[in-house]
Scaffold this active site. Structure first.
Site, PDB file in Angstrom:
ATOM      1  CB  SER A  34      19.112  28.682  14.741  1.00  0.00           C
ATOM      2  OG  SER A  34      18.040  28.812  15.667  1.00  0.00           O
ATOM      3  CE1 TYR A  39      15.823  27.109  10.733  1.00  0.00           C
ATOM      4  CE2 TYR A  39      15.486  26.872  13.101  1.00  0.00           C
ATOM      5  CZ  TYR A  39      15.951  27.603  12.023  1.00  0.00           C
ATOM      6  OH  TYR A  39      16.548  28.824  12.238  1.00  0.00           O
TER       7      TYR A  39
END
Length: 262
Positions: free
Chosen positions: A138, A151
């Site tokens: 990401s 995350y």
């Protein structure tokens, strides 16, 4: 015909990979928790593209889940030419106030399952001197992310791990690619429990299909890393080059400390 194994295949980017690869006449092994969604997708792809599609219903946060997936594929005498480690999730909020077990499950899925599956299939690819692995990271992996702390840290791991493997395996005919999407039209924001005010604040939302198109193009070119989503995401991932880390983290904290309905 080659065969691709896709985790998190029941929706979002994983499903888009399945559809795009099926259109290229790639046989598939689809892994996710939802039996109903997987079976429906498998049926559609078999009928439309006349390919083989196997379904493995498995929650990769469970103990020995990766072993179960690998053993199933081995028992079916399948050769995996492309491994796509897509399964993952996020969790929004102040770390000290979030559920601890959910944080550990996130690490299990985003990191440990990915590493385990990679370690199981990579040696086989090296023996054949062919194969590819796509790991989904990401743009959050390029800098610390207050309120998405675990995350972002898992995605930083995936980014570093994958780029290292790209270099280690080039001489073995195995290509490793890490894909770093920005905001994408999936269930991520809902599953991560983002405030509505933040979930809808980004005007540039890529489709899963756009992410997959960029990923497959990068794979064909032999690139180690691809940041999808255009110029805005390129600016984000390079911000650490121009701002002191303290300033960058403070800026992200102000942006992500949302005020609004959950």
């Amino acid at each position: 015909m080659s065969t691709a194994l896709i985790t998190g295949a029941s929706g979002g980017i994983g499903k888009a990979f399945a559809e795009k690869l099926a259109a290229r006449k790639t046989n598939l092994v689809l892994v996710a928790r939802s039996s109903e969604k997987l079976q429906q997708l498998a049926t559609e792809l078999r009928q439309k593209y006349k390919i083989q599609v196997e379904v493995i219903v498995k929650d990769l946060t469970e103990t020995n889940a990766s072993n179960a997936v690998f053993d199933t594929i081995k028992s079916q005498e399948l050769t995996i030419d492309l491994l796509i480690n897509n399964a993952g999730f996020g969790d929004y909020g102040d770390f000290a106030e979030r559920d601890g077990e959910r944080q550990l499950n996130m690490i299990q899925l985003n990191i440990m399952a990915l590493v385990d599956l990679t370690h199981k299939f990579l040696p086989l690819m090296r023996q054949r001197r062919s194969g590819s692995i796509i790991n989904i990271s990401s743009i959050a992996g390029f800098q610390p992310m207050p309120y998405l702390s675990v995350y972002a840290a898992t995605k930083a791991f995936v980014l570093s791990f994958s780029e290292a493997l790209w270099a280690e395996n080039r001489d073995y005919g195995v290509h490793v690619l890490v894909v770093c999407p920005g905001p994408t039209g999936t269930d991520f924001f809902t599953e991560a429990k983002f405030p509505q005010s933040l979930a809808g604040s980004n005007n540039k939302i890529s489709t899963p299909e756009e992410v997959v198109d960029d990923a497959l193009k990068a794979l064909e070119k032999g690139e180690p890393t691809v940041v999808t989503g255009g110029l805005a995401n390129q600016i984000i991932v390079n911000a650490h080059r121009f701002l002191p880390r303290e300033s960058l983290v403070n800026l992200v904290a102000k942006q992500f400390k949302g005020v609004g309905d959950w």
